[in-house]
Design a protein around this motif. Structure first.
Motif, mmCIF file in Angstrom:
data_model
loop_
_atom_site.group_PDB
_atom_site.id
_atom_site.type_symbol
_atom_site.label_atom_id
_atom_site.label_comp_id
_atom_site.label_asym_id
_atom_site.label_seq_id
_atom_site.Cartn_x
_atom_site.Cartn_y
_atom_site.Cartn_z
ATOM 1 N N TYR A 29 -42.225 8.023 -19.836
ATOM 2 C CA TYR A 29 -42.860 9.050 -20.655
ATOM 3 C C TYR A 29 -44.360 8.781 -20.768
ATOM 4 O O TYR A 29 -45.174 9.709 -20.694
ATOM 5 C CB TYR A 29 -42.220 9.071 -22.045
ATOM 6 C CG TYR A 29 -42.794 10.128 -22.967
ATOM 7 C CD1 TYR A 29 -42.279 11.423 -22.965
ATOM 8 C CD2 TYR A 29 -43.850 9.840 -23.830
ATOM 9 C CE1 TYR A 29 -42.815 12.405 -23.800
ATOM 10 C CE2 TYR A 29 -44.385 10.815 -24.675
ATOM 11 C CZ TYR A 29 -43.856 12.088 -24.642
ATOM 12 O OH TYR A 29 -44.388 13.063 -25.466
ATOM 13 N N ASP A 32 -46.430 9.580 -17.561
ATOM 14 C CA ASP A 32 -46.629 11.005 -17.261
ATOM 15 C C ASP A 32 -47.866 11.484 -18.013
ATOM 16 O O ASP A 32 -47.850 11.643 -19.241
ATOM 17 C CB ASP A 32 -45.394 11.796 -17.693
ATOM 18 C CG ASP A 32 -45.452 13.261 -17.266
ATOM 19 O OD1 ASP A 32 -46.574 13.769 -17.008
ATOM 20 O OD2 ASP A 32 -44.388 13.904 -17.213
ATOM 21 N N ASN A 35 -47.969 14.190 -20.824
ATOM 22 C CA ASN A 35 -47.550 13.860 -22.189
ATOM 23 C C ASN A 35 -48.685 13.275 -23.025
ATOM 24 O O ASN A 35 -48.579 13.194 -24.252
ATOM 25 C CB ASN A 35 -46.388 12.858 -22.161
ATOM 26 C CG ASN A 35 -45.164 13.421 -21.479
ATOM 27 O OD1 ASN A 35 -44.878 14.609 -21.575
ATOM 28 N ND2 ASN A 35 -44.431 12.572 -20.769
ATOM 29 N N ARG A 85 -45.423 12.088 -30.510
ATOM 30 C CA ARG A 85 -45.014 13.113 -29.556
ATOM 31 C C ARG A 85 -43.630 12.797 -28.982
ATOM 32 O O ARG A 85 -42.795 13.687 -28.827
ATOM 33 C CB ARG A 85 -46.036 13.202 -28.415
ATOM 34 C CG ARG A 85 -47.430 13.588 -28.873
ATOM 35 C CD ARG A 85 -48.391 13.683 -27.704
ATOM 36 N NE ARG A 85 -49.737 14.068 -28.138
ATOM 37 C CZ ARG A 85 -50.726 14.389 -27.312
ATOM 38 N NH1 ARG A 85 -50.511 14.361 -26.004
ATOM 39 N NH2 ARG A 85 -51.904 14.729 -27.793
ATOM 40 N N TYR A 86 -43.418 11.542 -28.695
ATOM 41 C CA TYR A 86 -42.170 11.117 -28.049
ATOM 42 C C TYR A 86 -40.948 11.388 -28.917
ATOM 43 O O TYR A 86 -39.897 11.801 -28.414
ATOM 44 C CB TYR A 86 -42.257 9.629 -27.715
ATOM 45 C CG TYR A 86 -40.995 9.053 -27.103
ATOM 46 C CD1 TYR A 86 -40.624 9.376 -25.796
ATOM 47 C CD2 TYR A 86 -40.175 8.203 -27.838
ATOM 48 C CE1 TYR A 86 -39.470 8.853 -25.232
ATOM 49 C CE2 TYR A 86 -39.017 7.680 -27.286
ATOM 50 C CZ TYR A 86 -38.672 8.003 -25.982
ATOM 51 O OH TYR A 86 -37.519 7.485 -25.432
ATOM 52 N N THR A 89 -39.020 14.613 -28.550
ATOM 53 C CA THR A 89 -38.258 14.872 -27.324
ATOM 54 C C THR A 89 -36.798 14.515 -27.552
ATOM 55 O O THR A 89 -36.447 13.822 -28.516
ATOM 56 C CB THR A 89 -38.813 14.058 -26.147
ATOM 57 O OG1 THR A 89 -38.553 12.649 -26.376
ATOM 58 C CG2 THR A 89 -40.322 14.270 -25.987
#
Length: 220
Positions: A29, A32, A35, A85-86, A89
């Protein structure tokens, strides 16, 4: 230290006492770049911090030009902002649900919530604007974490919407509202909701202003 004995930054960070609210972010993650959009503008020494998080060896120039303490602090902020942010998900939510069920975020201090497990929440999505709080999905109110070691975690590392996203995506984890509520009583009788309002109005009528009382005393 051999490669087999080395510990990743993410493993180290999550194991630090006081970081129990954080989950392990998958390195895929972090790698990337989509992200991480916009983070480089928020954190000084961002690239060096990202390299540290991903266990990429810094260049000789980086070591000489930048104080390591600055990079350590930048890595903490970077990891925290990526973390916010993670956990929105599917993978992040799954990890946080495990911690929620284990009570890693603490329990609601409200008596009638009966030790309902809580979720971390921030009151602002901008770092440096406030500390993390815990949200009770039963009474839907927020509280200060019980342990002092969690009092100074930046709320932006969890964001303002995390608990609501988790309970929207996984409504099966939303508890039923508290059935019991505290009722103020005096000599066994319920205190009417208007009692305090009437009391304040009466007090404002009969209360003598301090200035007027002083002038009256001076006359005598």
């Amino acid at each position: 230290m051999s490669s087999s004995e080395e510990i990743s930054y993410i493993s180290w960070f999550c194991a630090v006492k006081g970081n129990e609210f954080f989950c392990r972010i998958d390195e895929d993650y972090i790698r990337d770049k989509f992200n991480l959009t916009g983070l480089s503008e928020q954190v000084p020494y961002y690239q060096q911090a990202l390299d540290l998080i991903l266990n990429i060896e810094p260049s000789y120039y980086d070591i000489e030009a930048i104080k390591y303490d600055y990079v350590i602090e930048a890595a903490k902020v970077t990891y925290g902002l990526i973390h916010a942010r993670y956990i929105l998900t599917n993978r992040g939510l799954a990890q946080m649900i495990e911690k929620y069920q284990a009570g890693d975020f603490g329990h609601c201090p409200r008596v009638y919530c009966e030790s309902q497990p809580t979720l971390p929440i921030g009151l602002n999505d901008t770092p440096g604007k406030g500390w993390v709080k815990i949200y009770c999905p039963k009474c839907m109110d927020i509280y200060k974490p019980k342990s002092s070691r969690h009092h100074y975690i930046d709320g932006a590392y969890f964001g303002t919407g995390f608990p609501h996203m988790l309970l929207m995506v996984h409504p099966e984890y939303r508890p039923k509202g508290a059935t019991n509520h505290f009722t103020p009583r005096l000599y066994g009788f319920k205190i009417h909701s208007l009692a305090y309002q009437i009391q304040q109005q009466s007090a404002s009528i009969f209360k003598t202003p301090l200035r007027a009382l002083k002038d009256k005393n001076e006359k005598f």
